[in-house]
Scaffold this active site. Structure first.
Site, mmCIF file in Angstrom:
data_model
loop_
_atom_site.group_PDB
_atom_site.id
_atom_site.type_symbol
_atom_site.label_atom_id
_atom_site.label_comp_id
_atom_site.label_asym_id
_atom_site.label_seq_id
_atom_site.Cartn_x
_atom_site.Cartn_y
_atom_site.Cartn_z
ATOM 1 C CE LYS A 49 -3.445 -2.824 -0.022
ATOM 2 N NZ LYS A 49 -2.873 -4.082 0.458
ATOM 3 C CE1 TYR A 264 -8.785 -9.909 2.952
ATOM 4 C CE2 TYR A 264 -9.756 -9.829 5.143
ATOM 5 C CZ TYR A 264 -8.843 -9.369 4.224
ATOM 6 O OH TYR A 264 -7.973 -8.370 4.579
ATOM 7 C CE1 TYR A 290 -5.250 -8.994 0.771
ATOM 8 C CE2 TYR A 290 -4.498 -8.626 3.011
ATOM 9 C CZ TYR A 290 -5.403 -8.394 2.006
ATOM 10 O OH TYR A 290 -6.469 -7.572 2.230
#
Ligand SMILES: *Cc1c(COP(=O)(O)O)cnc(C)c1O
Length: 335
Positions: A49, A264, A290
């Site tokens: 990010k 998730y 992830y």
């Protein structure tokens, strides 16, 4: 590609290293694996990010914002990096967290990224139930702040819009430059895909330079058709923002959703194996949400013979190891 015409802040340290994974490559018997260390971007324990925020927060500054709003799951790495980046340029952050994962007890709710969010000075305004329309909730919060005389800047979940995706256009350029510097042929790029900005930006950047390198996104959330549609939509919009000619080619978008497991934020046995292998063979910390899933997918596809032995495959480490502390119970149980 004229990235220089977009406003950009310096929030991290680039280029991130491109390293070999000799022990893992030997353990799996080929192909030759490399890792792009975007976990080492340098902003409050790093991650992908940071690249997006260099463009997003520059846009916030350009618009004269005095507060940044964003959202994510409780253990969001995006939220942590947004708060850190905003702190660095003197902006406050107001955060909405979605209770997407309920299983892992107190550590999940309070440690890992949550602990860091507080330390970095972010204000968590609300915890909303799973399935809430988080974009709408942010718009409502922005309206409230505007009514109080503030100038909020809303960053979508994961920083995934065309401006954020420019960060991964920049990463594509960086990777191509490094590969030529290191005389390294890259045959394929693999990474974990969630809110899609990483894959969309990479694809747009690689396509703009005509590199021809295929990118495989391992989904951590959505089924294949849905994820490919989402990546494609953002790649096409990023392509437009870049002012590139013609249509972005749909067939460049490839996602594998076989490694999501129960959903998730819920690690599979493959995720846990990948965490351990990278830690114990290479001294590298992946994350449970992830990169652990992305690497589990890469390892399984290697075992299934998808790659040629003489291929050079680059895995992009998109960060997230701070999230490990939210999963203490699970990691202890599984030894
Ligand atoms: C957000 C995130 C991703 C996914 O990137 P997207 O651009 O949202 O697809 C991958 N890895 C980590 C550690 C992340 O925090």
């Amino acid at each position: 590609m004229h990235l220089a015409r977009f406003p950009r802040l310096s929030l991290g340290q680039f280029p991130t290293p491109l390293e070999a994974l000799p022990n893992l490559s030997r353990f799996l018997g080929g192909p030759t694996l490399y890792i792009k260390r975007d976990d080492n971007t340098g902003l409050a324990s790093g991650g992908n990010k940071t690249r997006k925020l260099e463009f997003l927060l520059a846009d916030a500054v350009r618009q004269g914002a005095d507060v940044v709003i964003t959202q994510g799951a409780t253990q969001s790495n995006h939220v942590r990096q947004t708060i850190a980046g905003a702190a660095k340029i003197g902006l406050k952050t107001q955060i909405l967290l979605e209770r997407r994962v309920e299983k892992f007890g107190e550590d999940y709710q309070r440690s890992g990224n949550v602990l860091l969010d507080n330390l970095l000075g972010g204000t968590v305004v609300d915890h909303l139930p799973a399935g809430t329309d988080m974009q709408q909730a942010m718009e409502t919060l922005a309206d409230t702040l505007r009514a109080q005389g503030h100038k909020p800047y809303v960053i979508p979940g994961g920083g995934s819009n065309p401006i954020g995706a420019l960060g991964y256009v920049a990463c594509a350029e960086e990777l191509l430059y490094q590969s030529s510097q290191q005389r390294l042929r890259i045959d394929r790029i693999v990474h974990a895909t969630g809110s899609t900005g990483t894959q969309a930006g990479l694809l747009a950047g690689l396509e703009a330079t005509n590199s021809g390198i295929p990118v495989l996104g391992i989904s951590v959330r959505a089924p294949r058709a849905k994820q490919e549609e989402n990546v494609y939509a953002l790649a096409a919009r990023t392509w437009q923002l870049l002012g590139a000619r013609g249509e972005f080619p749909r067939d460049r978008v490839v996602v594998n959703s076989d490694y999501v497991g129960e959903g998730y934020g819920l690690p599979t046995s493959g995720t846990l194996e990948a965490l351990r292998l990278l830690a114990q063979l290479e001294g590298i910390l992946l994350d449970p949400v992830y990169t652990g899933k992305g690497m589990a997918g890469l390892i399984d596809l290697i075992r299934k013979g998808l790659f040629k032995k003489d291929e050079h495959v680059v895995f992009i480490h998109t960060g997230g190891s701070a999230g490990l502390f939210g999963y203490r119970q699970l990691l202890e149980q599984q030894g």
